[in-house]
Design a protein around this motif. Structure first.
Motif, PDB file in Angstrom:
ATOM      1  N   CYS A  50       0.820  -1.204   0.000  1.00  0.00           N
ATOM      2  CA  CYS A  50       0.000   0.000   0.000  1.00  0.00           C
ATOM      3  C   CYS A  50       0.857   1.257   0.000  1.00  0.00           C
ATOM      4  CB  CYS A  50      -0.950   0.013   1.187  1.00  0.00           C
ATOM      5  SG  CYS A  50      -0.156  -0.113   2.779  1.00  0.00           S
ATOM      6  N   ALA A  51       0.230   2.354  -0.404  1.00  0.00           N
ATOM      7  CA  ALA A  51       0.840   3.682  -0.350  1.00  0.00           C
ATOM      8  C   ALA A  51      -0.062   4.557   0.508  1.00  0.00           C
ATOM      9  CB  ALA A  51       0.972   4.266  -1.747  1.00  0.00           C
ATOM     10  N   TYR A  52       0.531   5.312   1.396  1.00  0.00           N
ATOM     11  CA  TYR A  52      -0.190   6.244   2.266  1.00  0.00           C
ATOM     12  C   TYR A  52       0.180   7.671   1.895  1.00  0.00           C
ATOM     13  CZ  TYR A  52      -1.936   2.846   5.661  1.00  0.00           C
ATOM     14  OH  TYR A  52      -2.609   1.827   6.280  1.00  0.00           O
ATOM     15  N   HIS A  53      -0.810   8.553   1.932  1.00  0.00           N
ATOM     16  CA  HIS A  53      -0.574   9.987   1.776  1.00  0.00           C
ATOM     17  C   HIS A  53      -1.102  10.684   3.026  1.00  0.00           C
ATOM     18  CE1 HIS A  53       0.206  13.759  -0.193  1.00  0.00           C
ATOM     19  NE2 HIS A  53      -0.987  14.175   0.196  1.00  0.00           N
ATOM     20  N   VAL A  54      -0.294  11.566   3.601  1.00  0.00           N
ATOM     21  CA  VAL A  54      -0.673  12.264   4.829  1.00  0.00           C
ATOM     22  C   VAL A  54      -1.450  13.522   4.462  1.00  0.00           C
ATOM     23  CG1 VAL A  54       0.144  13.262   6.985  1.00  0.00           C
ATOM     24  CG2 VAL A  54       1.432  11.390   5.921  1.00  0.00           C
ATOM     25  N   ILE A  55      -2.736  13.527   4.799  1.00  0.00           N
ATOM     26  CA  ILE A  55      -3.621  14.654   4.501  1.00  0.00           C
ATOM     27  C   ILE A  55      -3.439  15.759   5.552  1.00  0.00           C
ATOM     28  CG2 ILE A  55      -6.022  15.375   4.170  1.00  0.00           C
ATOM     29  CD1 ILE A  55      -4.978  13.419   2.030  1.00  0.00           C
ATOM     30  N   GLU A  56      -3.428  15.387   6.809  1.00  0.00           N
ATOM     31  CA  GLU A  56      -3.259  16.326   7.927  1.00  0.00           C
ATOM     32  C   GLU A  56      -2.465  15.656   9.034  1.00  0.00           C
ATOM     33  OE1 GLU A  56      -4.122  19.521   8.457  1.00  0.00           O
ATOM     34  OE2 GLU A  56      -5.117  19.742   6.520  1.00  0.00           O
ATOM     35  N   GLY A  57      -1.791  16.457   9.842  1.00  0.00           N
ATOM     36  CA  GLY A  57      -1.111  15.949  11.026  1.00  0.00           C
ATOM     37  C   GLY A  57       0.307  15.475  10.755  1.00  0.00           C
ATOM     38  N   GLN A  58       0.884  14.907  11.796  1.00  0.00           N
ATOM     39  CA  GLN A  58       2.229  14.350  11.704  1.00  0.00           C
ATOM     40  C   GLN A  58       2.355  13.213  12.703  1.00  0.00           C
ATOM     41  OE1 GLN A  58       4.741  17.713  12.414  1.00  0.00           O
ATOM     42  NE2 GLN A  58       4.433  17.682  14.616  1.00  0.00           N
ATOM     43  N   GLY A  59       3.321  12.362  12.458  1.00  0.00           N
ATOM     44  CA  GLY A  59       3.528  11.229  13.348  1.00  0.00           C
ATOM     45  C   GLY A  59       4.638  10.348  12.832  1.00  0.00           C
ATOM     46  N   LYS A  60       4.503   9.068  13.108  1.00  0.00           N
ATOM     47  CA  LYS A  60       5.519   8.108  12.663  1.00  0.00           C
ATOM     48  C   LYS A  60       4.847   6.776  12.390  1.00  0.00           C
ATOM     49  CE  LYS A  60       6.676   6.555  17.311  1.00  0.00           C
ATOM     50  NZ  LYS A  60       7.683   6.475  18.355  1.00  0.00           N
ATOM     51  N   SER A  61       5.535   5.962  11.619  1.00  0.00           N
ATOM     52  CA  SER A  61       5.117   4.593  11.382  1.00  0.00           C
ATOM     53  C   SER A  61       6.295   3.693  11.700  1.00  0.00           C
ATOM     54  CB  SER A  61       4.687   4.386   9.931  1.00  0.00           C
ATOM     55  OG  SER A  61       3.534   5.141   9.650  1.00  0.00           O
ATOM     56  N   VAL A  62       6.013   2.583  12.332  1.00  0.00           N
ATOM     57  CA  VAL A  62       7.028   1.564  12.561  1.00  0.00           C
ATOM     58  C   VAL A  62       6.734   0.458  11.555  1.00  0.00           C
ATOM     59  CG1 VAL A  62       8.033  -0.058  14.199  1.00  0.00           C
ATOM     60  CG2 VAL A  62       7.252   2.188  14.987  1.00  0.00           C
ATOM     61  N   ILE A  63       7.658   0.287  10.604  1.00  0.00           N
ATOM     62  CA  ILE A  63       7.483  -0.667   9.509  1.00  0.00           C
ATOM     63  C   ILE A  63       8.580  -1.711   9.611  1.00  0.00           C
ATOM     64  CG2 ILE A  63       7.332  -0.955   7.008  1.00  0.00           C
ATOM     65  CD1 ILE A  63       6.691   2.119   6.937  1.00  0.00           C
ATOM     66  N   GLN A  64       8.176  -2.931   9.920  1.00  0.00           N
ATOM     67  CA  GLN A  64       9.128  -4.039  10.069  1.00  0.00           C
ATOM     68  C   GLN A  64      10.262  -3.650  11.021  1.00  0.00           C
ATOM     69  OE1 GLN A  64       7.834  -6.586   8.529  1.00  0.00           O
ATOM     70  NE2 GLN A  64       9.352  -8.108   9.010  1.00  0.00           N
ATOM     71  N   GLY A  65       9.900  -2.971  12.126  1.00  0.00           N
ATOM     72  CA  GLY A  65      10.863  -2.609  13.160  1.00  0.00           C
ATOM     73  C   GLY A  65      11.626  -1.316  12.930  1.00  0.00           C
ATOM     74  N   LYS A  66      11.433  -0.668  11.768  1.00  0.00           N
ATOM     75  CA  LYS A  66      12.136   0.588  11.471  1.00  0.00           C
ATOM     76  C   LYS A  66      11.142   1.751  11.574  1.00  0.00           C
ATOM     77  CE  LYS A  66      15.531  -1.558   8.513  1.00  0.00           C
ATOM     78  NZ  LYS A  66      16.126  -1.652   7.198  1.00  0.00           N
ATOM     79  N   ASP A 114       3.370  14.323   2.973  1.00  0.00           N
ATOM     80  CA  ASP A 114       4.265  13.192   2.695  1.00  0.00           C
ATOM     81  C   ASP A 114       3.484  12.008   2.131  1.00  0.00           C
ATOM     82  OD1 ASP A 114       6.426  14.601   3.655  1.00  0.00           O
ATOM     83  OD2 ASP A 114       6.527  13.547   5.569  1.00  0.00           O
ATOM     84  N   THR A 115       4.163  11.213   1.329  1.00  0.00           N
ATOM     85  CA  THR A 115       3.627   9.961   0.799  1.00  0.00           C
ATOM     86  C   THR A 115       4.674   8.881   1.046  1.00  0.00           C
ATOM     87  OG1 THR A 115       2.392  11.146  -0.909  1.00  0.00           O
ATOM     88  CG2 THR A 115       2.750   8.793  -1.267  1.00  0.00           C
ATOM     89  N   PHE A 116       4.221   7.719   1.508  1.00  0.00           N
ATOM     90  CA  PHE A 116       5.158   6.621   1.761  1.00  0.00           C
ATOM     91  C   PHE A 116       4.492   5.294   1.447  1.00  0.00           C
ATOM     92  CE2 PHE A 116       2.969   7.585   5.703  1.00  0.00           C
ATOM     93  CZ  PHE A 116       2.661   6.351   6.259  1.00  0.00           C
ATOM     94  N   CYS A 117       5.313   4.292   1.202  1.00  0.00           N
ATOM     95  CA  CYS A 117       4.816   2.962   0.819  1.00  0.00           C
ATOM     96  C   CYS A 117       5.170   1.917   1.864  1.00  0.00           C
ATOM     97  CB  CYS A 117       5.422   2.539  -0.514  1.00  0.00           C
ATOM     98  SG  CYS A 117       4.971   3.621  -1.868  1.00  0.00           S
ATOM     99  N   ILE A 118       4.333   0.890   1.919  1.00  0.00           N
ATOM    100  CA  ILE A 118       4.587  -0.251   2.794  1.00  0.00           C
ATOM    101  C   ILE A 118       4.550  -1.512   1.923  1.00  0.00           C
ATOM    102  CG2 ILE A 118       3.770  -1.589   4.763  1.00  0.00           C
ATOM    103  CD1 ILE A 118       2.612   1.045   5.858  1.00  0.00           C
ATOM    104  N   PRO A 119       5.662  -2.231   1.846  1.00  0.00           N
ATOM    105  CA  PRO A 119       5.703  -3.453   1.032  1.00  0.00           C
ATOM    106  C   PRO A 119       4.823  -4.563   1.620  1.00  0.00           C
ATOM    107  CG  PRO A 119       7.924  -2.683   1.574  1.00  0.00           C
ATOM    108  CD  PRO A 119       6.966  -1.922   2.426  1.00  0.00           C
ATOM    109  N   ALA A 120       4.443  -5.476   0.779  1.00  0.00           N
ATOM    110  CA  ALA A 120       3.649  -6.627   1.208  1.00  0.00           C
ATOM    111  C   ALA A 120       4.364  -7.402   2.308  1.00  0.00           C
ATOM    112  CB  ALA A 120       3.383  -7.546   0.020  1.00  0.00           C
TER     113      ALA A 120
END
Length: 94
Positions: A27-43, A51-57
């Motif tokens: 999937c790809a996420y686009h941040v409409i409002e706000g800020q934060g963080k994502s923990v993806i596979q421990g990172k 911002d726009t970011f992707c998460i692999p399968a």
């Protein structure tokens, strides 16, 4: 409604987080409002409005909103196609 691509919105209140998920969909996420963080596979990856970011399968991930405001994310994914083919799975479910 597309049989290939899906879209959805996600709200994460300040000081809150989404549930952790691990799925066969990418999937790809686009941040409409706000800020934060994502923990993806421990990172940890920090994000903010625009911002726009992707998460692999099959990468476990979880989103966290900062304590300043509610975060709104929009998600595009290939879940409809995987479901149609019978390949969609999430960790912990058959």
């Amino acid at each position: 409604m597309s049989k290939i691509l899906g879209g959805s919105a996600e709200r994460i209140n300040k000081y809150a987080s989404s549930p952790e998920i691990q799925e066969t969909s990418s999937c790809a996420y686009h941040v409409i409002e706000g800020q934060g963080k994502s923990v993806i596979q421990g990172k940890t990856m920090h994000w903010k409005k625009g911002d726009t970011f992707c998460i692999p399968a099959w990468h476990a991930y979880q989103h966290f909103a900062d304590n300043t405001e509610t975060a709104y994310l929009y998600r595009f994914d290939d879940k409809p196609m995987l479901k149609a083919l019978g390949f969609y799975r999430t960790a912990g479910q058959d």
